[in-house]
Design an enzyme around this catalytic site. Structure first.
Site, PDB file in Angstrom:
ATOM      1  N   TYR A 122      -0.267  10.686   5.919  1.00  0.00           N
ATOM      2  CA  TYR A 122      -0.877  11.626   4.977  1.00  0.00           C
ATOM      3  C   TYR A 122      -2.045  12.381   5.622  1.00  0.00           C
ATOM      4  O   TYR A 122      -2.928  12.868   4.931  1.00  0.00           O
ATOM      5  CB  TYR A 122      -1.396  10.886   3.743  1.00  0.00           C
ATOM      6  CG  TYR A 122      -0.320  10.420   2.780  1.00  0.00           C
ATOM      7  CD1 TYR A 122       0.635   9.489   3.170  1.00  0.00           C
ATOM      8  CD2 TYR A 122      -0.272  10.898   1.480  1.00  0.00           C
ATOM      9  CE1 TYR A 122       1.609   9.044   2.294  1.00  0.00           C
ATOM     10  CE2 TYR A 122       0.696  10.461   0.590  1.00  0.00           C
ATOM     11  CZ  TYR A 122       1.634   9.537   1.004  1.00  0.00           C
ATOM     12  OH  TYR A 122       2.594   9.098   0.125  1.00  0.00           O
TER      13      TYR A 122
ATOM     14  N   LYS B  32       6.369  -0.552  12.022  1.00  0.00           N
ATOM     15  CA  LYS B  32       7.631   0.094  12.422  1.00  0.00           C
ATOM     16  C   LYS B  32       7.493   0.412  13.897  1.00  0.00           C
ATOM     17  O   LYS B  32       7.850   1.498  14.369  1.00  0.00           O
ATOM     18  CB  LYS B  32       7.869   1.349  11.571  1.00  0.00           C
ATOM     19  CG  LYS B  32       9.256   1.942  11.709  1.00  0.00           C
ATOM     20  CD  LYS B  32      10.377   1.045  11.189  1.00  0.00           C
ATOM     21  CE  LYS B  32      11.727   1.528  11.696  1.00  0.00           C
ATOM     22  NZ  LYS B  32      12.842   0.596  11.330  1.00  0.00           N
TER      23      LYS B  32
ATOM     24  N   ASP C  62      11.515  -1.882   7.059  1.00  0.00           N
ATOM     25  CA  ASP C  62      12.843  -1.949   6.424  1.00  0.00           C
ATOM     26  C   ASP C  62      13.160  -3.381   6.000  1.00  0.00           C
ATOM     27  O   ASP C  62      13.615  -3.645   4.878  1.00  0.00           O
ATOM     28  CB  ASP C  62      13.927  -1.339   7.340  1.00  0.00           C
ATOM     29  CG  ASP C  62      13.808  -1.770   8.801  1.00  0.00           C
ATOM     30  OD1 ASP C  62      12.837  -2.459   9.163  1.00  0.00           O
ATOM     31  OD2 ASP C  62      14.701  -1.400   9.596  1.00  0.00           O
TER      32      ASP C  62
ATOM     33  N   ASP D  62       2.783   3.276   0.032  1.00  0.00           N
ATOM     34  CA  ASP D  62       3.208   4.063  -1.136  1.00  0.00           C
ATOM     35  C   ASP D  62       4.573   3.590  -1.615  1.00  0.00           C
ATOM     36  O   ASP D  62       4.772   3.272  -2.796  1.00  0.00           O
ATOM     37  CB  ASP D  62       3.253   5.547  -0.739  1.00  0.00           C
ATOM     38  CG  ASP D  62       3.786   6.418  -1.855  1.00  0.00           C
ATOM     39  OD1 ASP D  62       3.366   6.228  -3.013  1.00  0.00           O
ATOM     40  OD2 ASP D  62       4.637   7.290  -1.586  1.00  0.00           O
TER      41      ASP D  62
ATOM     42  N   ASP E 214       5.708   1.065  -5.209  1.00  0.00           N
ATOM     43  CA  ASP E 214       6.674   1.380  -6.282  1.00  0.00           C
ATOM     44  C   ASP E 214       7.754   0.302  -6.355  1.00  0.00           C
ATOM     45  O   ASP E 214       8.171  -0.107  -7.438  1.00  0.00           O
ATOM     46  CB  ASP E 214       7.346   2.738  -6.030  1.00  0.00           C
ATOM     47  CG  ASP E 214       6.622   3.896  -6.710  1.00  0.00           C
ATOM     48  OD1 ASP E 214       5.386   3.830  -6.853  1.00  0.00           O
ATOM     49  OD2 ASP E 214       7.297   4.892  -7.082  1.00  0.00           O
TER      50      ASP E 214
HETATM   51  C1  IPM Z   1       0.877   7.567  -5.358  1.00  0.00           C
HETATM   52  C2  IPM Z   1       1.575   8.897  -5.323  1.00  0.00           C
HETATM   53  C3  IPM Z   1       0.890   9.808  -4.337  1.00  0.00           C
HETATM   54  C4  IPM Z   1       0.998   9.271  -2.965  1.00  0.00           C
HETATM   55  C5  IPM Z   1       1.403  11.214  -4.332  1.00  0.00           C
HETATM   56  C6  IPM Z   1       1.331  11.765  -5.688  1.00  0.00           C
HETATM   57  C7  IPM Z   1       0.709  12.057  -3.309  1.00  0.00           C
HETATM   58  O1  IPM Z   1       2.924   8.734  -5.062  1.00  0.00           O
HETATM   59  O2  IPM Z   1      -0.316   7.532  -5.689  1.00  0.00           O
HETATM   60  O3  IPM Z   1       1.508   6.556  -5.088  1.00  0.00           O
HETATM   61  O4  IPM Z   1       2.048   9.338  -2.327  1.00  0.00           O
HETATM   62  O5  IPM Z   1      -0.012   8.771  -2.501  1.00  0.00           O
HETATM   63 MN    MN Z   2       3.509   6.655  -4.972  1.00  0.00          MN
END
Ligand code: IPM
Ligand code: MN
Ligand code: NAD
Length: 342
Positions: free
Chosen positions: A126, A179, A212, A236, A240
């Site tokens: 990022y 990785k 992975d 990130d 999720d």
């Molecule tokens: C998160 C989101 C952000 C990220 C996006 C919205 C830039 O997915 O906070 O997890 O990837 O950091």
């Molecule tokens: Mn995210």
């Protein structure tokens, strides 16, 4: 004690719905003074920028920032995210993103599972370095470069942070996500810093997993996880995955910390603006409410944070759940249930 000064940024979509829920819960447990800023995609459509030029100066005077989510079908995602969330995270050097993966009783999952993803939040994938080159190549030949930036200092501070966190937990285990088989420069530096830093923490056991394989391990051997430290993009994606395994993206809380405390930190649910369910009053507010608990922890009130977390767990256990968790309660029903249990 003076009230806690909080800047609220609801943002877009369900961001406003879940942040309102979180603020009601914070108001029920703590003395807070809230100032709300209308920054988000509508603000962009009206003003041509996601937030005003002096926004960071404005935010600097707060004890903490409480954020909903951004993302709208009317503005490109890279504009909204770089213009708001990433601007604040990077501008305030909130380099540690703490994302607990919490399993609750009553959701047909093993409630003893509990791990934390510590995500590097200031550089890596990022870094925002790169560009697109169209000229002189003609249509169909465009080139895009998106470069990752891994600094030794950036790696060391997040890895050290994760070791310190692991040290406070009963299992005292830290897994590094890498990785370095494919990314022979940046992730090899990451691995070397991890190995070197581990010598300062003989009380913490460690291992290293390729990203992975780590995705598979989240699903197949989650009982082996305690604290997991990962680069910005790996963290990130894995956060999720963790929240989905725990039951829903709507459950996951997160803290974007400036551990140096030079700038305010920012607390937000892991999920996005969920345009598919926005405006229906059915968003799960627990990720935002749990992020409020992390805010209380950070401002020196872990006693209050723990009370909020206990009320979240009791609400779920009592079957008061939004649709994503198989229930039919509204955002407001769940919020009031949490407040009653406080
Ligand atoms: C998160 C989101 C952000 C990220 C996006 C919205 C830039 O997915 O906070 O997890 O990837 O950091
Ligand atoms: Mn995210
Ligand atoms: P998302 O997290 O918004 O939604 C993914 C899925 O999870 C959707 O089906 C959604 O309905 C569901 N979901 C998410 N939160 C929920 C909740 N609280 N309760 C119930 N269901 C929930 O991710 P997306 O669809 O990839 O992204 C939508 C927009 O949000 C995009 O513009 C994206 O860039 C943005 N985004 C912003 C942030 C942020 O501001 N921090 C984070 C992630 C995504």
């Amino acid at each position: 004690m003076p009230p806690l000064k909080i800047a609220a940024i609801p943002g877009d979509g369900i961001g406003g719905e879940v942040l309102e829920a979180g603020l009601r819960v914070l108001q029920a447990v703590a003395d807070i003074e809230v100032t709300t800023y209308p920054w988000g995609s509508d603000y962009y459509l009206a003003h041509g920028e996601m937030l005003p030029g002096d926004a960071l100066t404005t935010l600097q005077r707060f004890d903490a920032i409480y954020f909903g989510a951004v993302g709208s079908r009317e503005v490109a995602d890279h504009i909204t995210l770089w213009g708001l969330r990433l601007k604040i995270c990077q501008g305030f050097d909130q380099w540690a993103n703490v994302r607990p993966v919490k399993f609750y009783e009553g959701l047909n999952r093993d409630p003893s599972l509990d791990w934390i993803v510590v995500r590097e939040n200031s550089e890596g994938e990022y870094a925002g370095l790169g560009g697109r080159q169209l000229s002189a190549r003609g249509p169909g030949n465009e080139v895009a470069i998106q470069t990752s930036l891994f600094t030794e200092k950036g790696c060391e501070r997040i890895i050290r942070f994760a070791f310190e966190l692991a040290r406070t937990r009963p299992r005292k285990h830290l897994t590094s996500v890498t990785k370095s088989n494919a990314q022979q420069y940046a992730m090899v530096l990451w691995d070397e810093v991890f190995q070197r830093t581990s010598r300062d923490y003989p009380d913490v056991t460690t291992d290293s997993e390729l990203v992975d394989a780590m995705a598979a391990r989240f699903v197949l051997r989650p009982q082996t996880l305690d604290v997991v430290v990962a680069s910005n993009l790996h963290g990130d994606i894995l956060s999720d995955l963790g929240s989905a395994l725990a039951g829903s993206l709507g459950l996951a809380a997160s803290a974007n910390l400036n551990p140096d405390r030079v700038h305010p930190s920012m607390f937000e649910p892991v999920h996005g603006s969920a345009p598919d369910i926005a405006g229906q009053g059915i968003a799960n507010p627990l990720g935002a409410i749990g992020s409020g608990a992390l805010l209380l922890d950070h401002l020196g009130r872990p006693d209050l944070g723990n009370r909020v977390r206990a009320a979240i767990a009791a609400t779920i256990k009592d079957g008061i759940r939004t649709r994503d968790l198989g229930g039919s309660h509204s955002t407001v029903d769940v919020t009031l249930a949490v407040i009653v249990r406080l």
